[in-house]
Design a protein around this motif. Structure first.
Motif, PDB file in Angstrom:
ATOM      1  N   ILE A   1       4.475   2.926  -0.787  1.00 12.76           N
ATOM      2  CA  ILE A   1       5.274   2.185  -1.770  1.00 12.76           C
ATOM      3  C   ILE A   1       5.524   3.070  -2.989  1.00 12.76           C
ATOM      4  CG2 ILE A   1       5.331   0.163  -3.290  1.00 12.76           C
ATOM      5  CD1 ILE A   1       3.511  -1.250  -1.218  1.00 12.76           C
ATOM      6  N   GLY A   2       4.470   3.733  -3.451  1.00 11.61           N
ATOM      7  CA  GLY A   2       4.615   4.634  -4.593  1.00 11.61           C
ATOM      8  C   GLY A   2       5.607   5.746  -4.312  1.00 11.61           C
TER       9      GLY A   2
ATOM     10  N   GLY B   1       4.809   4.616  -9.454  1.00  9.54           N
ATOM     11  CA  GLY B   1       4.850   5.438  -8.250  1.00  9.54           C
ATOM     12  C   GLY B   1       3.783   6.517  -8.201  1.00  9.54           C
TER      13      GLY B   1
ATOM     14  N   TYR C   1      15.267  -8.015  -3.479  1.00  5.69           N
ATOM     15  CA  TYR C   1      14.297  -7.888  -4.570  1.00  5.69           C
ATOM     16  C   TYR C   1      14.970  -8.175  -5.908  1.00  5.69           C
ATOM     17  CZ  TYR C   1      11.011  -5.413  -7.685  1.00  5.69           C
ATOM     18  OH  TYR C   1      10.147  -5.068  -8.690  1.00  5.69           O
TER      19      TYR C   1
ATOM     20  N   GLY D   1       9.332   5.100  -4.587  1.00  2.83           N
ATOM     21  CA  GLY D   1       9.889   4.992  -5.932  1.00  2.83           C
ATOM     22  C   GLY D   1       9.962   6.314  -6.667  1.00  2.83           C
ATOM     23  N   MET D   2       9.487   7.377  -6.026  1.00  4.09           N
ATOM     24  CA  MET D   2       9.469   8.672  -6.708  1.00  4.09           C
ATOM     25  C   MET D   2      10.710   9.470  -6.401  1.00  4.09           C
ATOM     26  SD  MET D   2       5.499   9.606  -6.061  1.00  4.09           S
ATOM     27  CE  MET D   2       5.379  11.166  -6.927  1.00  4.09           C
TER      28      MET D   2
ATOM     29  N   HIS E   1      17.368  -3.834  -0.790  1.00  4.62           N
ATOM     30  CA  HIS E   1      16.908  -3.910  -2.164  1.00  4.62           C
ATOM     31  C   HIS E   1      17.531  -5.045  -2.961  1.00  4.62           C
ATOM     32  CE1 HIS E   1      14.245  -2.231  -4.949  1.00  4.62           C
ATOM     33  NE2 HIS E   1      15.117  -2.511  -5.894  1.00  4.62           N
TER      34      HIS E   1
ATOM     35  N   ILE F   1       7.408  -8.786  -5.499  1.00  3.27           N
ATOM     36  CA  ILE F   1       6.774  -7.869  -4.550  1.00  3.27           C
ATOM     37  C   ILE F   1       5.936  -8.652  -3.533  1.00  3.27           C
ATOM     38  CG2 ILE F   1       4.958  -6.112  -4.329  1.00  3.27           C
ATOM     39  CD1 ILE F   1       6.096  -4.772  -6.778  1.00  3.27           C
TER      40      ILE F   1
ATOM     41  N   LYS G   1      13.478   0.451  -5.985  1.00  3.32           N
ATOM     42  CA  LYS G   1      12.921   0.200  -7.310  1.00  3.32           C
ATOM     43  C   LYS G   1      11.529  -0.425  -7.254  1.00  3.32           C
ATOM     44  CE  LYS G   1      17.496   0.534  -8.278  1.00  3.32           C
ATOM     45  NZ  LYS G   1      18.546   0.354  -7.259  1.00  3.32           N
ATOM     46  N   VAL G   2      11.163  -0.959  -6.070  1.00  2.41           N
ATOM     47  CA  VAL G   2       9.826  -1.514  -5.962  1.00  2.41           C
ATOM     48  C   VAL G   2       8.843  -0.362  -6.142  1.00  2.41           C
ATOM     49  CG1 VAL G   2       8.188  -2.676  -4.449  1.00  2.41           C
ATOM     50  CG2 VAL G   2      10.603  -3.275  -4.366  1.00  2.41           C
ATOM     51  N   GLY G   3       7.895  -0.527  -7.044  1.00  6.21           N
ATOM     52  CA  GLY G   3       6.895   0.511  -7.248  1.00  6.21           C
ATOM     53  C   GLY G   3       7.421   1.746  -7.942  1.00  6.21           C
ATOM     54  N   LYS G   4       8.556   1.620  -8.626  1.00  4.17           N
ATOM     55  CA  LYS G   4       9.145   2.791  -9.254  1.00  4.17           C
ATOM     56  C   LYS G   4       8.339   3.237 -10.469  1.00  4.17           C
ATOM     57  CE  LYS G   4      13.554   4.366 -11.043  1.00  4.17           C
ATOM     58  NZ  LYS G   4      14.874   3.898 -11.437  1.00  4.17           N
TER      59      LYS G   4
END
Lengths: 278, 294
Positions: A88-89, B20, A164, A92-93, A161, A178, B14-17
């Motif tokens: 998940i992290g 991150g 969300y 978003g990177m 997306h 989430i 954008k989830v966890g943006k």
């Protein structure tokens, strides 16, 4: 997908593939009831339950089974947590950074298992950690993580997306969105990642072979020891038959129960609607 | 005014943006300690030799030693066996995934379950079972003899090792392809049909490109373990079909030459990582290409 009725030749093909995959397991089951030890020439010498009886008193096999299950559970839980949160992290990177991290995290899966096993063995030897359950666990988590990420990541990428954002627009907090929208959508990926980690850990021999020591033996290591010495004892066939049947029943339950429950739900709804009408 | 708007074409999820990097931290620490450092150790052992007094000195002697048919032939054989295994697994597995994903029947879950179930029995036992089927005194030969035929020699050939690897890794090809195909939006296929595309054209223009990421996951999961297996070749191939995995294992086991073993590991790793890099490129190209063709 899910639009077509399956033709007879498609069914036949599926049947053949399933038969191919199940064949050696059926042989193993037959051997577990065969009074011949089936180590030299294969012969059927009549039905027996002796191997099942002897299994109960075989501490070697039972204790290695315990180690295997404990190890697989611990490795699957820890790798699923680390892998899912990281996936998940990562999504978003920035792509360049997440790409590098992803490539590194796939190394244990893409690289030869034997090389990963040896490299960990070298590490533990140089640091001076005694090899045992802890080193086994570290090894298993390391090779499970990429499988978790690999099965969670596509679900995150396919996640629409706008769902969300719609939740946020409708007043949900990011946390709620989430938990209520995102996690249920990627849950199949998390579950299949967990199951994959568990089965791979249970099935693993190569990493275990190089990272264990001090007499800590998983079932695959016990089996390998038997295979290289005197041949696999029929008790192992008996144990595997029991495990297979238990897993089969559980899996069947998981696959069949939801549709039964669905039907029950529909009936309930119909009843309550009727009540409202009357 | 501080009201700058971010560009709208941000394709990142954008989830966890926000968090991150924090979420990724445990993974990064783990990877450094238990993947990168151990691999550096292999690198160090691979480019050094042990002197008689126990000290290590940098030398590429072991790479020269590898350039010998005793070691090169197993490497080539491994590459060949893994390639055949991968191709056959796609050929056998794609139709399975496709039929299962297309079917409206409720029993598809059960078929998928039966395909994945063998993974619950340790692969050595399954390979051992194959051996008890195919051996000189095995079940098939017992049947042949009782029917009045001659005994056949199945074991200790490349063919039977390939059978073992295909058998062992086929589920890993079916699973990811089916996962991807299940997500294919029917309206795409319907739209194509409305616009006059034939079923064959729809398959090659929509379904197949859509399933490429699944195929690539499958290839990664099949090729690498089969290129480096050593237990399957040991049990089904005897000593007649040594693979590169057997060479590495013997260096860390019986031969006890960790430096040469590390050198061979480095070579195998280079091949495997080059392969990984190549399929990673394909993945990206195909995903972009799909966006364009649709």
């Amino acid at each position: 997908m899910r639009t077509h009725r399956t033709k007879w030749y498609s069914k036949l093909y599926l049947g053949l593939i399933v038969a191919f995959l199940q064949l050696p397991i059926i042989i193993m089951m037959i051997n577990s009831f065969n009074s011949s030890r089936a180590m030299g020439a294969w012969t059927w010498e009549g039905f027996t339950l002796d191997w099942y009886r002897e299994l109960i008193s075989n501490d070697k096999i039972l204790s290695s089974l315990g180690t295997t299950l404990l190890l697989a559970l611990a490795a699957a839980v820890i790798s699923t947590i680390i892998g899912t949160i990281a996936a998940i992290g990562l999504s978003g990177m920035k792509k360049r950074i997440s790409g590098i991290i992803l490539n590194v995290s796939y190394i244990p899966m893409l690289n030869a298992e034997i090389v990963m096993g040896i490299s960990l063995m070298l590490l533990f030897a140089i640091i001076g950690i005694d090899r045992g359950f802890l080193t086994l666990l570290i090894g298993h988590i390391t090779f499970c993580i990429p499988y978790v990420i690999l099965s969670v990541m596509p679900k995150i990428r396919q996640f629409d997306h706008s769902k969300y954002e719609a939740a946020l627009d409708l007043g949900a907090t990011p946390k709620m969105a989430i938990v209520r929208i995102f996690i249920p959508d990627i849950l199949p990926g998390i579950i299949s990642g967990f199951l994959m980690a568990f089965t791979l850990s249970m099935d693993d021999f190569i990493i275990s072979f190089f990272t264990t020591g001090n007499g800590v033996k998983t079932l695959p290591i016990e089996i390998y020891t038997m295979m290289t010495k005197r041949g696999i004892s029929p008790e192992v066939n008996a144990l595997s038959t029991i495990v297979y049947i238990i897993v089969f029943i559980i899996m069947l339950g998981i696959n069949v129960l939801p549709s039964i429950r669905q039907r029950a739900d529909i009936k309930k709804k119909l009843k309550s609607e009727r009540k409202q009408v009357s | 005014m501080e009201l700058k708007r971010k560009p709208a074409d941000d394709t990142r999820i954008k989830v966890g943006k926000k968090s991150g990097s924090v979420m990724t931290l445990p993974l990064i620490i783990w990877l450094v300690c238990f993947v990168l450092v151990p691999l550096l150790l292999i690198g160090w052992y691979g480019i050094t030799v042990e002197n008689p007094d126990g000290s290590m000195s940098v030398s590429f002697e072991n790479f020269k030693r590898f350039a010998d048919p005793i070691y090169l032939n197993p490497l080539l054989r491994s590459a060949k066996i893994a390639t055949i295994t991968t191709v056959v697994c796609i050929a056998l597995g794609y139709p399975v995934a496709y039929i299962l994903a297309r079917s409206t029947a409720k029993w598809t879950n059960i078929v998928m379950m039966l395909i994945l179930m063998p993974m619950w029995i340790n692969f050595m036992l399954r390979i051992y079972s194959w051996a008890s089927l195919l051996e000189g005194n095995g079940i098939i030969n017992s049947l042949l003899v009782s029917l009045g035929f001659e005994k056949q020699q199945f074991m200790y050939t490349e063919g039977v090792v390939v059978l073992g690897t295909i058998y062992n890794f086929l589920p890993f090809m079916i699973m990811p392809i089916q996962n991807v195909l299940l997500k294919l939006d029917n309206s795409l296929l319907e739209a194509a049909a409305d616009l006059g595309a034939s079923p064959v054209r729809r398959f090659f223009k929509i379904t197949l490109p859509y399933s490429v990421p699944g195929i690539i996951s499958g290839v990664a999961m099949v090729f690498v373990p089969s290129v480096t297996t050593f237990v399957i070749s040991q049990r089904l191939g005897g000593n007649k079909v040594p693979l590169i995995g057997n060479i590495i294992e013997s260096q860390f086991g019986m031969a006890g030459d960790w430096n040469f073993g590390s050198t061979v590991s480095l070579i195998v790793m280079a091949i495997v990582l080059a392969f990984m890099f190549a399929i990673n490129k394909t993945d990206r190209a195909e995903v972009n290409g799909r966006g364009l063709t649709l």
